[in-house]
Design a protein around this motif. Structure first.
Motif, PDB file in Angstrom:
ATOM      1  N   PRO A   9      59.011  36.961  51.552  1.00 33.07           N
ATOM      2  CA  PRO A   9      57.742  36.249  51.725  1.00 33.07           C
ATOM      3  C   PRO A   9      56.584  37.029  51.127  1.00 33.07           C
ATOM      4  O   PRO A   9      56.537  38.250  51.213  1.00 33.07           O
ATOM      5  CB  PRO A   9      57.600  36.123  53.248  1.00 33.07           C
ATOM      6  N   THR A  10      55.671  36.293  50.528  1.00 32.68           N
ATOM      7  CA  THR A  10      54.499  36.941  49.937  1.00 32.68           C
ATOM      8  C   THR A  10      53.242  36.298  50.496  1.00 32.68           C
ATOM      9  O   THR A  10      53.272  35.209  51.070  1.00 32.68           O
ATOM     10  CB  THR A  10      54.491  36.774  48.410  1.00 32.68           C
ATOM     11  N   ILE A  11      52.167  36.997  50.336  1.00 34.56           N
ATOM     12  CA  ILE A  11      50.863  36.431  50.690  1.00 34.56           C
ATOM     13  C   ILE A  11      49.925  36.640  49.516  1.00 34.56           C
ATOM     14  O   ILE A  11      50.180  37.477  48.651  1.00 34.56           O
ATOM     15  CB  ILE A  11      50.264  37.093  51.951  1.00 34.56           C
ATOM     16  N   VAL A  12      48.869  35.859  49.496  1.00 30.06           N
ATOM     17  CA  VAL A  12      47.871  36.017  48.448  1.00 30.06           C
ATOM     18  C   VAL A  12      46.653  36.698  49.063  1.00 30.06           C
ATOM     19  O   VAL A  12      46.132  36.260  50.093  1.00 30.06           O
ATOM     20  CB  VAL A  12      47.469  34.650  47.856  1.00 30.06           C
ATOM     21  N   VAL A  13      46.236  37.766  48.436  1.00 33.94           N
ATOM     22  CA  VAL A  13      45.053  38.486  48.890  1.00 33.94           C
ATOM     23  C   VAL A  13      43.953  38.263  47.869  1.00 33.94           C
ATOM     24  O   VAL A  13      44.133  38.511  46.676  1.00 33.94           O
ATOM     25  CB  VAL A  13      45.348  39.999  49.016  1.00 33.94           C
ATOM     26  N   LYS A  14      42.825  37.755  48.349  1.00 33.90           N
ATOM     27  CA  LYS A  14      41.711  37.551  47.445  1.00 33.90           C
ATOM     28  C   LYS A  14      40.851  38.804  47.447  1.00 33.90           C
ATOM     29  O   LYS A  14      40.411  39.264  48.512  1.00 33.90           O
ATOM     30  CB  LYS A  14      40.881  36.348  47.899  1.00 33.90           C
ATOM     31  N   SER A  15      40.598  39.333  46.265  1.00 36.00           N
ATOM     32  CA  SER A  15      39.808  40.546  46.158  1.00 36.00           C
ATOM     33  C   SER A  15      38.686  40.307  45.169  1.00 36.00           C
ATOM     34  O   SER A  15      38.916  39.804  44.070  1.00 36.00           O
ATOM     35  CB  SER A  15      40.689  41.701  45.686  1.00 36.00           C
ATOM     36  N   SER A  16      37.482  40.686  45.552  1.00 34.88           N
ATOM     37  CA  SER A  16      36.353  40.486  44.639  1.00 34.88           C
ATOM     38  C   SER A  16      36.462  41.419  43.442  1.00 34.88           C
ATOM     39  O   SER A  16      35.928  41.142  42.376  1.00 34.88           O
ATOM     40  CB  SER A  16      35.026  40.725  45.355  1.00 34.88           C
ATOM     41  N   ARG A  17      37.186  42.531  43.605  1.00 38.81           N
ATOM     42  CA  ARG A  17      37.300  43.486  42.508  1.00 38.81           C
ATOM     43  C   ARG A  17      38.508  43.218  41.626  1.00 38.81           C
ATOM     44  O   ARG A  17      38.481  43.486  40.426  1.00 38.81           O
ATOM     45  CB  ARG A  17      37.423  44.908  43.059  1.00 38.81           C
ATOM     46  N   PHE A  18      39.581  42.738  42.218  1.00 33.20           N
ATOM     47  CA  PHE A  18      40.857  42.661  41.510  1.00 33.20           C
ATOM     48  C   PHE A  18      41.374  41.240  41.330  1.00 33.20           C
ATOM     49  O   PHE A  18      42.446  41.036  40.775  1.00 33.20           O
ATOM     50  CB  PHE A  18      41.921  43.488  42.238  1.00 33.20           C
ATOM     51  N   GLY A  19      40.607  40.272  41.815  1.00 33.78           N
ATOM     52  CA  GLY A  19      41.070  38.899  41.674  1.00 33.78           C
ATOM     53  C   GLY A  19      42.060  38.545  42.770  1.00 33.78           C
ATOM     54  O   GLY A  19      42.121  39.184  43.810  1.00 33.78           O
ATOM     55  N   ASP A  20      42.843  37.505  42.541  1.00 32.90           N
ATOM     56  CA  ASP A  20      43.828  37.079  43.531  1.00 32.90           C
ATOM     57  C   ASP A  20      45.130  37.824  43.302  1.00 32.90           C
ATOM     58  O   ASP A  20      45.663  37.832  42.202  1.00 32.90           O
ATOM     59  CB  ASP A  20      44.092  35.571  43.412  1.00 32.90           C
TER      60      ASP A  20
END
Lengths: 181, 127
Positions: A9-20
């Motif tokens: 299983p994976t999740i998506v992490v939204k980062s203002s510096r690195f994107g999704d």
């Protein structure tokens, strides 16, 4: 790695510096009490940058990320007692753990500093972490990463750590103190 | 705020597990003794505030990582063995803001096998 990747299983992490970023779900680091002053942001992932730096990226707040250096980079002089028995991270004596030192990056690299006074301990068994403050005059919140008196000119290193030297904390000049008996 | 008056030697209970005792009063200073479970964190206010402020400044790091790149290129750390932080890292390449290279371009020393062990291990969740 790509075959296993599609099954775990994976999740998506939204980062203002690195994107999704799509990361394994079990790479999440949980700080049950967050960080001091940031108690509501409890879930993070660790992203490697150029050594020795990594980013502790908040999952809850895309704009929140901390630069981290492994406490081991500061050598044997950097001695902090792990919080064995701590309920937040359930750290047992035989658990392996990481010591994360938070870096304050300033525009001038020579002024970049490490907070040795309040590292984050992460239990590698369960990926739970907690920030602990060490009220000890030898440990600075602003340990300079750029050695100040290197003879070869100024170079960044961990060599300037000296037990007993603390330029940043004003509180030790007054008579209040913490004692343990 | 609850205000109580105590004399030296007198105490206050906070819940069942924490006891604060006025040990001694000397001039303007009061010595407090605190009996609490070992994992209850007790900090002087000014220290707590100092850390809160330093965390806040550390969080203000922008996307500019040129400063980090410069430090990285000449870093002389003392860590001879495996970085523990490496065991926590996801193997995801990142490019930060302006010009930072992705992490694929520098391989952490000797960590790859251990990292995939950690990723594959089931995480125990206690909800």
């Amino acid at each position: 790695m790509s075959e296993e990747h599609s099954e775990d299983p994976t999740i998506v992490v939204k980062s203002s510096r690195f994107g999704d970023l799509t990361v394994p779900a079990d790479s999440v680091i949980e700080l049950p009490t967050g960080l001091i002053g940031f108690s509501r942001t409890q879930r993070f992932i660790m992203l490697e940058h150029k050594p020795p730096f990594s980013w502790l990226q908040s999952i809850d707040e895309p704009e929140l990320a901390f630069v981290i250096v492994d406490g081991g980079e500061f050598g044997e002089e950097y001695v902090v007692e792990p919080p064995f028995g701590d309920k937040d991270i359930d750290l047992q004596e035989d658990d392996d753990f990481a010591v994360l030192v938070i870096i304050t990056v300033r525009p001038d690299p020579k002024e970049t500093t490490a907070n040795l006074k309040a590292p984050v301990f992460v239990n590698l068994r369960n990926k739970k972490g907690v920030q602990i403050i060490f009220d000890h005059p030898a440990l600075s919140t602003r340990f300079p990463l750029w050695a100040q008196d290197s003879q070869e000119g100024q170079e960044p290193s961990a060599d300037s750590l000296q037990v007993g030297v603390d330029a940043s904390s004003a509180s030790e000049n007054d008579s209040s103190s913490t004692e343990q008996d | 705020m609850l205000i109580l008056t105590r004399k030296p030697g007198e105490s206050v209970y906070l819940g069942d597990n924490v006891k604060i005792t006025v040990v001694e009063i000397k001039g303007h200073q009061i010595r407090l003794g605190i009996d609490a479970p070992r994992d209850l964190r007790i900090y002087r206010e000014e220290i707590y505030e100092q850390i809160r402020e330093e965390n806040r400044q550390a969080a203000d790091t922008g996307t500019t990582s040129q400063g980090l790149d410069r430090l990285s290129s000449t870093w002389k750390g003392k860590s001879g063995g495996t970085s523990k932080v490496g065991k926590l890292s996801t193997s995801v390449p990142v490019e930060a803001g302006d010009g930072a290279k992705s992490s694929e371009e520098h391989k952490p020393t000797g960590d790859r096998a251990e990292k995939s062990d950690v990723v594959a291990r089931r995480k125990k969740r206690s909800e």
